[in-house]
Design a protein around this motif. Structure first.
Motif, PDB file in Angstrom:
ATOM      1  N   ASP A  57      -0.772 -70.341  39.471  1.00  0.00           N
ATOM      2  CA  ASP A  57      -1.225 -70.649  40.816  1.00  0.00           C
ATOM      3  C   ASP A  57      -2.590 -71.323  40.752  1.00  0.00           C
ATOM      4  O   ASP A  57      -3.138 -71.577  39.664  1.00  0.00           O
ATOM      5  CB  ASP A  57      -1.225 -69.399  41.702  1.00  0.00           C
ATOM      6  CG  ASP A  57      -2.266 -68.350  41.283  1.00  0.00           C
ATOM      7  OD1 ASP A  57      -3.149 -68.666  40.448  1.00  0.00           O
ATOM      8  OD2 ASP A  57      -2.201 -67.219  41.795  1.00  0.00           O
ATOM      9  N   ASP A  58      -3.165 -71.621  41.895  1.00  0.00           N
ATOM     10  CA  ASP A  58      -4.414 -72.371  41.947  1.00  0.00           C
ATOM     11  C   ASP A  58      -5.574 -71.615  41.299  1.00  0.00           C
ATOM     12  O   ASP A  58      -6.541 -72.227  40.837  1.00  0.00           O
ATOM     13  CB  ASP A  58      -4.777 -72.706  43.397  1.00  0.00           C
ATOM     14  CG  ASP A  58      -3.798 -73.703  44.015  1.00  0.00           C
ATOM     15  OD1 ASP A  58      -3.100 -74.395  43.241  1.00  0.00           O
ATOM     16  OD2 ASP A  58      -3.720 -73.767  45.255  1.00  0.00           O
ATOM     17  N   ALA A  59      -5.484 -70.289  41.272  1.00  0.00           N
ATOM     18  CA  ALA A  59      -6.551 -69.486  40.671  1.00  0.00           C
ATOM     19  C   ALA A  59      -6.339 -69.263  39.178  1.00  0.00           C
ATOM     20  O   ALA A  59      -7.186 -68.659  38.521  1.00  0.00           O
ATOM     21  CB  ALA A  59      -6.663 -68.141  41.388  1.00  0.00           C
ATOM     22  N   GLY A  60      -5.207 -69.746  38.649  1.00  0.00           N
ATOM     23  CA  GLY A  60      -4.948 -69.597  37.224  1.00  0.00           C
ATOM     24  C   GLY A  60      -4.063 -68.431  36.856  1.00  0.00           C
ATOM     25  O   GLY A  60      -3.763 -68.226  35.671  1.00  0.00           O
ATOM     26  N   PHE A  61      -3.590 -67.649  37.833  1.00  0.00           N
ATOM     27  CA  PHE A  61      -2.701 -66.530  37.538  1.00  0.00           C
ATOM     28  C   PHE A  61      -1.301 -67.056  37.228  1.00  0.00           C
ATOM     29  O   PHE A  61      -0.850 -68.056  37.807  1.00  0.00           O
ATOM     30  CB  PHE A  61      -2.647 -65.556  38.723  1.00  0.00           C
ATOM     31  CG  PHE A  61      -3.927 -64.810  38.949  1.00  0.00           C
ATOM     32  CD1 PHE A  61      -4.238 -63.684  38.213  1.00  0.00           C
ATOM     33  CD2 PHE A  61      -4.837 -65.256  39.901  1.00  0.00           C
ATOM     34  CE1 PHE A  61      -5.421 -62.990  38.410  1.00  0.00           C
ATOM     35  CE2 PHE A  61      -6.037 -64.582  40.111  1.00  0.00           C
ATOM     36  CZ  PHE A  61      -6.330 -63.449  39.366  1.00  0.00           C
TER      37      PHE A  61
END
Length: 552
Positions: free
Chosen positions: A480-484
């Motif tokens: 996702d955008d946060a890197g998860f």
């Protein structure tokens, strides 16, 4: 326990053999009797003993030797073992030199040659000196010794790595110990490269990498098998739980950890809301128990091995390590967890490891005993850190960006912090820079009105959140955008199909965008970021691994 050493030195081989014989006859039961036939060979031997951490009780040295007199030798030996008793063997003509050296080298006694009979002319003198030494000297630590500077980032990294991997060691500040400084000079050719790590076998490492340190300390760094059913990347609570269940169910399993098992949870000074531990448990203790349990079920755990990538070659999955080697398996579980968020203000990078630390840095508790320290953050980890350092620090200051600690911190921690006299909470401030020469001296704060002020602090511990440790999987897995890492029903779809998915079935619950590669714990998008939840996900993910293995 290693016997303390008695070293006798004489260039006359007959005399040397005689004194060695007499010393062994009386003292061999309690001491190691060693001999050397020259000043230089004696100095070399004692330097080696120092590297090994061997205790030396007494030097018995002849005065008249070529190349180096007994007094000259004792002057050198005194820097290495200042508390060892020093006795000079002299002829009648050398008595003046012996008397003059009493203050020069701290001579304890001089004996005239010949010393026969030893029962009356040798043993009574040595008995008194050895008795004094035994009563006044604490025998040295026999394990790994780390000599470095408290203001050296590499020294801090070494201490933290050994501590988190439960490897006992003794720390010595090079600026506070002349003998340690001499050891470092002899081993490293100077004191610019720190730390120097000395091992019981006499070997040493200068400014080692964690991989070098792990291998030498006896931690497992190499895989035993050429192929596994399951590779687990990351040794936090999710990864360790995954290893326990995989091993107990007969899967050939290897867990690869870049630093130390336990992950972020392993640095917690106390976890008080973990089920089954009403008095709480430290993160380090929880990790140690989990490691022992996983190994008991046959899982391998590799330490200090960094994963840099993953690739697919059906039906196999390959995990690439930083040294270019690969591990292969049918399935992979990613549980790399979180990494601390960096505080991007002037001075922090330069002083990290020299008064500025990320996380609890529990190895530094003794360093800052009786001094003022501050904690940056307002969530549970910051609160736990504040409680930990309040035991030893003179004052702990919690620096909070928001209005207070009540919003993000558990009620039980808020209550404890308010009840602790040496903890102060300063809310509504930001750290804008830190200052110091070779170590932290001041923290500069700015309030909501823009006013700045400086507070003198010996150390600052940063707890400002964390980001997922997934950069090594960028481009290979959907995130996702946060890197998860996205898994199962959260994977992006187009026209009802998961993008890039090649199988007829849908991805399993913990499965990533690559079939057979799973994610569990804090690194997974949508996870409930609690220790118990991570353990639950690591345990549950094994069920989906088994379902996948049935299709291989």
């Amino acid at each position: 326990m290693t016997k303390p050493v008695i070293l006798t030195v004489d260039d006359d081989l007959e005399v040397l053999a005689a004194i060695e014989r007499d010393l062994r006859a009386k003292y061999a039961g309690e001491f190691r009797v060693l001999k050397a036939s020259s000043g230089q060979s004696a100095l070399d031997a004692v330097r080696e003993l120092k590297k090994r951490g061997a205790p030396v009780a007494l030097f018995l040295v002849d005065q008249r030797m070529p190349g180096m007199t007994g007094v000259e030798l004792l002057r050198e030996l005194r820097t290495l073992y200042p508390e060892a008793r020093k006795v000079l063997l002299t002829a009648y003509a050398d008595t003046e030199a012996a008397i003059a050296s009493i203050n020069d080298v701290g001579l304890d006694h001089y004996l005239m040659k010949p010393w026969a009979p030893p029962a009356t002319r040798l043993y009574p003198v040595l008995d008194d000196l050895l008795s004094e030494w035994t009563a006044s000297v604490r025998l040295p630590f026999e394990g790994i010794r780390v000599i470095g500077s408290p203001w050296s980032r590499a020294s801090y990294t070494t201490k933290e790595f050994l501590s988190r991997n439960h490897v006992p060691y003794q720390w010595t500040d090079i600026d506070q110990d002349d003998a340690a400084r001499e050891m470092v000079r002899a081993a490293a050719g100077g004191t610019s490269l720190l730390p120097v790590v000395f091992f019981p076998d006499g070997s040493h490492l200068v400014a080692p990498t964690t991989l070098e340190l792990a291998a030498k300390a006896g931690l497992r760094t190499q895989a035993e098998r050429p192929f596994y059913d399951l590779i687990i990347i990351g040794g936090g609570p999710a990864g360790l739980a995954n290893a326990v269940y995989a091993g107990s169910e007969g899967l050939r399993t290897v867990l690869v950890e870049a630093s130390a098992p336990g992950g972020q949870a392993g640095t917690s000074s106390r976890i008080e809301n973990y089920l089954g531990f009403p008095n709480g448990i430290t993160g380090a203790d929880l990790a140690q128990r989990a490691v022992a349990q996983a190994r008991r079920f046959g899982a391998e755990i590799l330490t200090a091995r960094e994963v840099v990538g993953i690739r697919r070659a059906d039906p196999y999955r390959f995990v690439k390590l930083a040294d270019g080697t690969e591990l292969s398996s049918y399935a992979v579980v990613i549980s790399t967890g979180m990494q601390v968020r960096r505080l991007d203000v002037p001075g922090v990078d330069e002083l990290t490891g020299a008064g500025v630390y990320y996380g609890a840095a529990m190895t530094e508790g003794a360093t800052y005993r009786g001094r003022d320290v501050c904690i940056v953050g307002a969530a549970n980890s910051a609160g736990q850190g504040a409680m930990f350092f309040s035991r030893t620090a003179r004052k702990v200051t919690l620096l909070v960006h928001g209005e207070g600690i009540e919003k993000k911190m558990s009620d039980y921690l808020v209550a404890r912090i308010k009840a602790t006299d040496n903890i102060e909470v300063i809310a509504g401030v930001d750290v804008v820079r830190v200052e110091g020469t070779d170590h932290l001296e001041r923290v500069i704060l700015r309030d909501a009105a823009g006013a700045e002020r400086a507070i003198a602090q010996a150390a600052m511990f940063i707890f400002i959140g964390a980001t997922p440790r997934t950069e090594m999987f960028a481009g290979a897995l959907a995130r996702d955008d946060a890197g998860f890492i996205l898994t199962g029903p959260d994977l992006p779809r187009r026209n009802g199909r998961v993008e890039g998915w090649t199988l007829d079935r849908d991805p399993f619950l913990f499965e990533t965008s690559i079939p057979g590669v799973f994610a569990a714990g804090d690194v997974r998008a949508g996870a409930n970021r609690r220790v118990a939840a991570a353990v639950g996900e690591g345990s549950a993910a094994i069920y989906t691994v088994h379902r996948y293995l049935e299709t291989v």
